[in-house]
Design a protein around this motif. Sequence first.
Motif, PDB file in Angstrom:
ATOM      1  N   LYS A 187     -14.289   0.341  -2.027  1.00  0.00           N
ATOM      2  CA  LYS A 187     -15.250  -0.756  -2.009  1.00  0.00           C
ATOM      3  C   LYS A 187     -14.589  -2.038  -2.522  1.00  0.00           C
ATOM      4  O   LYS A 187     -14.786  -3.108  -1.970  1.00  0.00           O
ATOM      5  N   ARG A 188     -13.797  -1.865  -3.578  1.00  0.00           N
ATOM      6  CA  ARG A 188     -13.110  -3.031  -4.151  1.00  0.00           C
ATOM      7  C   ARG A 188     -12.144  -3.631  -3.132  1.00  0.00           C
ATOM      8  O   ARG A 188     -12.012  -4.840  -3.025  1.00  0.00           O
ATOM      9  N   LEU A 189     -11.450  -2.752  -2.397  1.00  0.00           N
ATOM     10  CA  LEU A 189     -10.490  -3.225  -1.397  1.00  0.00           C
ATOM     11  C   LEU A 189     -11.207  -3.923  -0.244  1.00  0.00           C
ATOM     12  O   LEU A 189     -10.710  -4.893   0.310  1.00  0.00           O
ATOM     13  N   LEU A 190     -12.386  -3.398   0.085  1.00  0.00           N
ATOM     14  CA  LEU A 190     -13.171  -3.996   1.165  1.00  0.00           C
ATOM     15  C   LEU A 190     -13.504  -5.449   0.851  1.00  0.00           C
ATOM     16  O   LEU A 190     -13.650  -6.274   1.745  1.00  0.00           O
ATOM     17  N   ALA A 191     -13.627  -5.774  -0.435  1.00  0.00           N
ATOM     18  CA  ALA A 191     -13.984  -7.129  -0.837  1.00  0.00           C
ATOM     19  C   ALA A 191     -12.799  -8.087  -0.778  1.00  0.00           C
ATOM     20  O   ALA A 191     -12.955  -9.267  -1.045  1.00  0.00           O
ATOM     21  N   THR A 192     -11.617  -7.582  -0.462  1.00  0.00           N
ATOM     22  CA  THR A 192     -10.453  -8.458  -0.311  1.00  0.00           C
ATOM     23  C   THR A 192     -10.229  -8.711   1.178  1.00  0.00           C
ATOM     24  O   THR A 192     -10.798  -8.019   2.015  1.00  0.00           O
ATOM     25  N   PRO A 193      -9.388  -9.685   1.497  1.00  0.00           N
ATOM     26  CA  PRO A 193      -9.129  -9.932   2.922  1.00  0.00           C
ATOM     27  C   PRO A 193      -8.218  -8.887   3.576  1.00  0.00           C
ATOM     28  O   PRO A 193      -7.862  -9.028   4.729  1.00  0.00           O
ATOM     29  N   MET A 194      -7.860  -7.839   2.845  1.00  0.00           N
ATOM     30  CA  MET A 194      -6.990  -6.793   3.403  1.00  0.00           C
ATOM     31  C   MET A 194      -7.534  -6.290   4.743  1.00  0.00           C
ATOM     32  O   MET A 194      -8.726  -6.049   4.880  1.00  0.00           O
ATOM     33  N   ARG A 195      -6.633  -6.129   5.712  1.00  0.00           N
ATOM     34  CA  ARG A 195      -7.076  -5.580   6.996  1.00  0.00           C
ATOM     35  C   ARG A 195      -7.248  -4.076   6.861  1.00  0.00           C
ATOM     36  O   ARG A 195      -6.399  -3.397   6.284  1.00  0.00           O
TER      37      ARG A 195
ATOM     38  N   ASN B 158     -17.906   2.195   1.435  1.00  0.00           N
ATOM     39  CA  ASN B 158     -18.785   2.111   0.255  1.00  0.00           C
ATOM     40  C   ASN B 158     -19.005   3.456  -0.381  1.00  0.00           C
ATOM     41  O   ASN B 158     -19.216   4.419   0.308  1.00  0.00           O
TER      42      ASN B 158
ATOM     43  N   ILE C 230       0.848  -1.202   0.000  1.00  0.00           N
ATOM     44  CA  ILE C 230       0.000   0.000   0.000  1.00  0.00           C
ATOM     45  C   ILE C 230       0.881   1.249   0.000  1.00  0.00           C
ATOM     46  O   ILE C 230       0.655   2.187  -0.766  1.00  0.00           O
TER      47      ILE C 230
ATOM     48  N   ARG D 123     -13.987   6.678  -6.651  1.00  0.00           N
ATOM     49  CA  ARG D 123     -13.690   5.730  -7.729  1.00  0.00           C
ATOM     50  C   ARG D 123     -14.081   4.297  -7.373  1.00  0.00           C
ATOM     51  O   ARG D 123     -13.819   3.378  -8.137  1.00  0.00           O
ATOM     52  N   LYS D 124     -14.651   4.102  -6.191  1.00  0.00           N
ATOM     53  CA  LYS D 124     -15.086   2.793  -5.708  1.00  0.00           C
ATOM     54  C   LYS D 124     -13.917   1.842  -5.500  1.00  0.00           C
ATOM     55  O   LYS D 124     -14.098   0.630  -5.435  1.00  0.00           O
ATOM     56  N   LEU D 125     -12.741   2.406  -5.391  1.00  0.00           N
ATOM     57  CA  LEU D 125     -11.578   1.577  -5.122  1.00  0.00           C
ATOM     58  C   LEU D 125     -11.622   1.073  -3.687  1.00  0.00           C
ATOM     59  O   LEU D 125     -11.209  -0.051  -3.396  1.00  0.00           O
TER      60      LEU D 125
END
Lengths: 358, 315
Positions: free
Chosen positions: A198-206, A358, A20, A194-196
């Motif tokens: 939201k996209r990150l939220l869908a990964t297991p990233m803490r 979101n 990151i 840019r909804k990035l």
Amino acid sequence: MKQSALPANRPWSRRPLVQIVLSRAREFYREPEAVFWVYGFPLLMVVALGIAFRNQPERPIAVDVVASAQGEVAQTALENNQRFQVRVADLAACRERLRLGKTDLVVISAAGEAQRYDYWFDPGRPESALARSAVDDALQRAAGRTDPVPTGDQQMTDPGGRYIDFLVPGLLGMSLMGGGLWGVGFVTVDMRIRKLLKRLLATPMRKSDFLAGIMLSRLLFMIPEVLVLLVFARLAFGVRNQGHTLSLLVLVLLGAFSFSGLGLLVASRAKTLEAVSGLMNLVMLPMWVLSGIFFSPERFPAAAQPFIRALPLTQLIDATRAVMLEGASLAAQAGNVVALAAWGLISFLLALKLFRWN
Amino acid sequence: MFAIRATNLKKQYEGRPPVEAVRGLDLAVEVGECFGLLGPNGAGKTTTIEILEGLLTATSGDVEILGLRWGRDDQAIRERIGISLQETKLAEKLTVRETLELFRSFYAQGIEPAAAMQQVSLEEKQNTWVAKLSGGQRQRLAVACALVGDPELLFLDEPTTGLDPQSRRQLWDIIRDFGRQGRTVLLTTHYMDEAERLCNRVAIVNAGQVIALGTPRELIASLGGEQVIEFSLQRTDAHAVPAETFAGLPAVQAARQEAHHYSLSVSEAHVTLPALLATLEAHGLAMANLTTRHASLEDVFVHLTGRHINEEAAS
């Protein structure tokens, strides 16, 4: 089932925090305009203010003499002294010029046998009050006064005591505040739009990795920014750090930490760039005005002092001035240091809780 | 074994008046299936898929993903699914490789970014900034970001919307390759041909509910006629001739009319056609044009709702 905990042998380049920070750094230096504004702007500021407040020859004192027969005596006496810039005009014009601040003092010579001067000045303007005593001095001497005690002048212009020395810690704080809040706030809201996020939220990233990554990258960008400012101030104006370099470094990092944390908090809910800009200004404005970037905050009323002291920018600038100008140790500034760290930490934790993905 | 199970899913958005996006939707997707949610814009497809992805919370209803539940096993589910949102603008100034390295770092296990690039044929673009990619390449990168965590279950929300035909076919190949590994795909689309070619099973969604479910072939067969005869009359004639005129012709299952266009679902076109021509001649009507084709999911949708699925297709 896969484990969400990090395997111990995960290479450093596969750690989310590292990635990151790396991504942020790449995006930053690939945006030349942003780089200019972050590094060029504070520099321009120092140059402009440095020129404005350099130790220049004393400004001549503007004096208006009301035209009259006796007035000519005063005019001649004052014109013999290089310090004064004398104009002669009628009473109405002189008054108007005083009212508009175009002259510092109006001298009226009383008509009649006995010689007498009346001064009109504005007691609220320091230069006006100064002109009154300087002109009075000159006229009294011209009229034959002799000073009973001889005096001599020594000018104090050593580094450390000048306005520019006072100003640099203020600018340092201002640029840490601006960089932290804008840098973090804008980037975060932009990613939300840019909804990035939201996209990150869908990964297991803490989530904490993400927020810490954003703060950490800002801290990294700050180091060259501050360095540029300090080196320039040193080379161009001879501004030196009287304290320990390490103390200054700690303060800079702490300031960057505190303000990028605050930036995250301000940006934690905003859905548009307009909304976040408004919030930023709301947060920064009191600090711009009160925290002592350009003048000491002690000028504000005593009742306001607790509030002013509670602002992170006041704490940062105070501590930085103590270190840079007085050579104070961090321990001596423990109150400010702890408060500043608390601002950063509490903002970060609140942001983590409030953050809208979101 | 189900990859996805949703029971009586409901989602109401706050507002005045509140909007019911999903109204009691049931879904059961088996492991290894490519399952399509097909429906017009506003049918509730995106809301549904985002609830399944754990990005939205359902107002009520029950969701099970790979036997796990949102709210309890979030982290475990996220390690095992890959998603592509309807619209994500990835960082413009990162390269393809850097973007994939970033996403890879979020997963405890996954495939190498190079392998993900290869799966979506973006190896040549690995050092290109996202800003310089075409729409199709960006979409492939978005899918690669979903693949890099080596998911068992892939969610794709409108993966080919707005892409040119070649890019669409490339994406279909990627999705098929993924399916061949015995993994599960749930995708939403409003393209009939996409659903027909790609999906093992399709749920047609309209107004927040599943109105038909089955393989594309089953759904089309449910029309009764697998072929469609379409023809137009002269504008002036059409007012006098209702669609029912043709409903009784041999082998016709259904007849529909839109202005002066007629559409007949038929089981055997070669039986219907001579009778149709005879009827028109008897009424003294002239045909403006005539086509016959195989029935499609579009016809299923029109049959069920009386509307076309895409505004564009209707005009």
